[in-house]
Design a protein around this motif. Structure first.
Motif, PDB file in Angstrom:
ATOM      1  N   ASP A 108       4.959  37.822   8.133  1.00 55.79           N
ATOM      2  CA  ASP A 108       5.467  36.494   7.581  1.00 55.79           C
ATOM      3  C   ASP A 108       4.303  35.498   7.980  1.00 55.79           C
ATOM      4  OD1 ASP A 108       6.380  34.049   6.856  1.00 55.79           O
ATOM      5  OD2 ASP A 108       8.273  34.231   8.001  1.00 55.79           O
ATOM      6  N   LEU A 109       3.448  35.398   6.957  1.00 59.86           N
ATOM      7  CA  LEU A 109       2.115  34.425   7.467  1.00 59.86           C
ATOM      8  C   LEU A 109       2.470  33.050   7.000  1.00 59.86           C
ATOM      9  CD1 LEU A 109      -1.120  35.722   5.802  1.00 59.86           C
ATOM     10  CD2 LEU A 109      -0.659  34.892   8.171  1.00 59.86           C
ATOM     11  N   CYS A 110       2.057  31.957   8.010  1.00 61.75           N
ATOM     12  CA  CYS A 110       2.524  30.423   7.725  1.00 61.75           C
ATOM     13  C   CYS A 110       3.988  30.513   8.118  1.00 61.75           C
ATOM     14  CB  CYS A 110       2.076  29.888   6.608  1.00 61.75           C
ATOM     15  SG  CYS A 110       0.442  30.412   6.125  1.00 61.75           S
ATOM     16  N   CYS A 111       4.314  31.102   9.109  1.00 62.09           N
ATOM     17  CA  CYS A 111       5.898  31.310   9.084  1.00 62.09           C
ATOM     18  C   CYS A 111       6.932  29.982   9.644  1.00 62.09           C
ATOM     19  CB  CYS A 111       6.416  32.367  10.073  1.00 62.09           C
ATOM     20  SG  CYS A 111       5.669  31.594  12.105  1.00 62.09           S
ATOM     21  N   GLY A 112       6.137  28.858   9.927  1.00 62.87           N
ATOM     22  CA  GLY A 112       6.990  27.805  10.263  1.00 62.87           C
ATOM     23  C   GLY A 112       8.330  27.832  10.859  1.00 62.87           C
ATOM     24  N   SER A 113       9.470  27.584  10.552  1.00 61.39           N
ATOM     25  CA  SER A 113      10.466  27.860  11.299  1.00 61.39           C
ATOM     26  C   SER A 113      10.882  29.258  11.580  1.00 61.39           C
ATOM     27  CB  SER A 113      11.698  27.211  10.583  1.00 61.39           C
ATOM     28  OG  SER A 113      12.068  27.816   9.375  1.00 61.39           O
ATOM     29  N   VAL A 139       5.524  28.373  16.043  1.00 64.73           N
ATOM     30  CA  VAL A 139       5.474  29.946  16.717  1.00 64.73           C
ATOM     31  C   VAL A 139       6.903  29.931  17.729  1.00 64.73           C
ATOM     32  CG1 VAL A 139       4.313  31.418  18.427  1.00 64.73           C
ATOM     33  CG2 VAL A 139       3.260  30.423  16.400  1.00 64.73           C
ATOM     34  N   ALA A 140       6.792  28.694  18.674  1.00 65.54           N
ATOM     35  CA  ALA A 140       7.841  28.612  19.553  1.00 65.54           C
ATOM     36  C   ALA A 140       9.357  28.732  18.830  1.00 65.54           C
ATOM     37  CB  ALA A 140       7.875  27.523  20.429  1.00 65.54           C
ATOM     38  N   LEU A 141       9.430  27.923  17.923  1.00 66.71           N
ATOM     39  CA  LEU A 141      10.706  27.889  16.951  1.00 66.71           C
ATOM     40  C   LEU A 141      10.968  29.132  16.310  1.00 66.71           C
ATOM     41  CD1 LEU A 141      11.026  24.668  14.949  1.00 66.71           C
ATOM     42  CD2 LEU A 141      12.772  25.385  16.663  1.00 66.71           C
ATOM     43  N   THR A 142      10.077  29.742  15.793  1.00 69.25           N
ATOM     44  CA  THR A 142      10.372  31.058  15.124  1.00 69.25           C
ATOM     45  C   THR A 142      10.744  32.039  16.344  1.00 69.25           C
ATOM     46  OG1 THR A 142       8.553  30.807  13.513  1.00 69.25           O
ATOM     47  CG2 THR A 142       9.091  33.019  14.226  1.00 69.25           C
ATOM     48  N   ARG A 143      10.197  32.092  17.528  1.00 72.64           N
ATOM     49  CA  ARG A 143      10.952  32.877  18.500  1.00 72.64           C
ATOM     50  C   ARG A 143      12.342  32.571  18.777  1.00 72.64           C
ATOM     51  NH1 ARG A 143       5.435  32.400  21.937  1.00 72.64           N
ATOM     52  NH2 ARG A 143       4.461  34.195  20.889  1.00 72.64           N
ATOM     53  N   GLU A 144      12.622  31.298  19.011  1.00 66.87           N
ATOM     54  CA  GLU A 144      14.002  30.754  19.352  1.00 66.87           C
ATOM     55  C   GLU A 144      14.950  31.135  18.098  1.00 66.87           C
ATOM     56  OE1 GLU A 144      14.204  26.626  20.414  1.00 66.87           O
ATOM     57  OE2 GLU A 144      16.418  26.855  19.799  1.00 66.87           O
ATOM     58  N   ASN A 145      14.334  31.118  16.859  1.00 66.75           N
ATOM     59  CA  ASN A 145      15.212  31.345  15.708  1.00 66.75           C
ATOM     60  C   ASN A 145      15.397  33.015  15.591  1.00 66.75           C
ATOM     61  OD1 ASN A 145      16.086  28.955  14.399  1.00 66.75           O
ATOM     62  ND2 ASN A 145      14.013  28.578  13.747  1.00 66.75           N
ATOM     63  N   ALA A 146      14.418  33.530  16.054  1.00 69.34           N
ATOM     64  CA  ALA A 146      14.631  35.298  16.022  1.00 69.34           C
ATOM     65  C   ALA A 146      15.712  35.616  16.981  1.00 69.34           C
ATOM     66  CB  ALA A 146      13.244  35.998  16.422  1.00 69.34           C
ATOM     67  N   ARG A 154      12.811  42.911  17.060  1.00 66.42           N
ATOM     68  CA  ARG A 154      11.963  43.432  16.150  1.00 66.42           C
ATOM     69  C   ARG A 154      11.109  42.559  15.480  1.00 66.42           C
ATOM     70  NH1 ARG A 154      15.352  44.526  11.615  1.00 66.42           N
ATOM     71  NH2 ARG A 154      16.842  43.176  12.375  1.00 66.42           N
ATOM     72  N   LEU A 155      10.914  41.392  16.292  1.00 68.49           N
ATOM     73  CA  LEU A 155       9.904  40.396  15.563  1.00 68.49           C
ATOM     74  C   LEU A 155       8.977  40.068  16.963  1.00 68.49           C
ATOM     75  CD1 LEU A 155      10.587  37.427  13.208  1.00 68.49           C
ATOM     76  CD2 LEU A 155       9.491  36.923  15.329  1.00 68.49           C
ATOM     77  N   SER A 156       7.581  40.048  16.381  1.00 65.74           N
ATOM     78  CA  SER A 156       6.678  39.199  17.481  1.00 65.74           C
ATOM     79  C   SER A 156       6.173  37.971  16.582  1.00 65.74           C
ATOM     80  CB  SER A 156       5.804  40.183  18.110  1.00 65.74           C
ATOM     81  OG  SER A 156       4.940  40.675  16.960  1.00 65.74           O
ATOM     82  N   ALA A 157       5.990  36.874  17.469  1.00 62.86           N
ATOM     83  CA  ALA A 157       5.415  35.633  16.746  1.00 62.86           C
ATOM     84  C   ALA A 157       3.906  35.390  17.548  1.00 62.86           C
ATOM     85  CB  ALA A 157       6.483  34.382  17.069  1.00 62.86           C
ATOM     86  N   VAL A 158       3.137  35.372  16.598  1.00 63.30           N
ATOM     87  CA  VAL A 158       1.829  35.052  16.809  1.00 63.30           C
ATOM     88  C   VAL A 158       1.105  33.727  16.656  1.00 63.30           C
ATOM     89  CG1 VAL A 158      -0.548  35.915  16.639  1.00 63.30           C
ATOM     90  CG2 VAL A 158       1.323  37.413  16.845  1.00 63.30           C
ATOM     91  N   CYS A 159       0.337  33.054  17.462  1.00 63.18           N
ATOM     92  CA  CYS A 159      -0.447  31.844  17.026  1.00 63.18           C
ATOM     93  C   CYS A 159      -1.597  32.064  16.654  1.00 63.18           C
ATOM     94  CB  CYS A 159      -0.327  30.917  18.149  1.00 63.18           C
ATOM     95  SG  CYS A 159      -0.730  29.149  17.832  1.00 63.18           S
TER      96      CYS A 159
END
Ligand code: GLN
Length: 270
Positions: A108-113, A139-146, A154-159
């Protein structure tokens, strides 16, 4: 202030969905469940309600005031540093859930939330996702929302910047992306609420197409052969985006959103 006063002040301030918004703000401050508002006109003297009303009348988007938004079948924490999920984008997620092959590794590119990748994973337990955004806050919000939606294993968030992607952001089975796609000159004409959202999440360059150009150029790195891309596009970008991808040998299909506007471009890596 009573619920009906709150509704009237929102409506007088030009807020279109004053009834719905009044209920949501009232429940947020009082902690009452929404069904407790039916048929009555409760009052709340907490100054926090007035503070939220003033912010909303200054056109702060509702989702930033509530700190969350529903998207697809999930609920997301939302903060002013990320684009608020749009209902139109749910079409992309529906198609992703239906089309991505079993066991795929997706991006998911340009993932935002984080909403696109997370809602896809939440409804497809066989998939894994790398979510990428330039903004550390996103990226921090994506981790929290995951975490919140039970898919963090199953998700890793990368800056990372799409225009300078590290080599490990590559060779996916599927790519999902809702890039910034508003033409720069159009941005000042957007609603006051949208102008409170991060400009970096909206600004697609002079013609709005910068991110699609970069994705088209990088398609052979981003996707495995025959890998699938699902990209959100602006209502008037079907022709231009299709031409960009045809020029690199792909044959996009464009599907409409529920408002009837072209919205999701789907293509395979040639
Ligand atoms: N669809 C958003 C809007 O209407 C734009 C999102 C984007 O640029 N990806 O403002």
């Amino acid at each position: 202030m009573t619920l009906s006063e709150l509704r009237r002040r929102l409506a007088d301030g030009g807020i279109e969905d004053a009834d719905v918004e009044a209920r949501l703000l009232f429940c947020r401050v009082t902690g009452l469940p929404p069904h407790r508002l039916i048929g009555g006109d409760p009052a709340c003297d907490d100054p926090a309600l007035n503070a939220l009303l003033e912010k909303r009348l200054s056109r702060e988007p509702l989702a930033y005031l509530l700190g969350e938004a529903d998207f697809f079948r999930e609920t997301y924490r939302i903060a002013p540093g990320v684009l608020i999920p749009r209902a139109d984008t749910e079409r992309l997620v529906e198609e992703a859930i239906a089309r991505i092959p079993r066991g795929a590794r997706i991006c998911d590119l340009c993932c935002g939330s984080g909403c696109i990748g997370i809602s896809t994973l939440a409804n497809r337990p066989d998939l894994s996702c790398v979510s990428v955004d330039l903004s550390p806050e996103a990226v921090a919000l994506t981790r929290e929302n995951a975490e919140r939606n039970g898919v963090s294993d199953r998700l890793s968030a990368v800056c990372a910047d799409l225009f300078a992607l590290p080599s490990e952001i590559s060779r996916f089975d599927a790519l999902l992306c809702n890039p910034p796609y508003i033409a720069r000159g159009v941005i000042p004409t957007l609603s006051p609420e949208v102008l409170r959202e991060p400009e970096a999440a909206l600004d697609g360059g002079d013609d709005g197409l910068d991110f699609y150009r970069e994705i088209a150029r990088r398609l052979p790195d981003l996707l495995k052969p025959n890998g699938l891309a699902l990209l959100e596009i602006g209502y008037d970008q079907e022709g231009a985006v299709s031409a960009l991808f045809r020029a690199v040998g792909a044959s996009p299909t464009v599907l409409p959103d529920y408002g009837g506007n072209p919205r999701v471009a789907i293509l395979s890596r040639p």
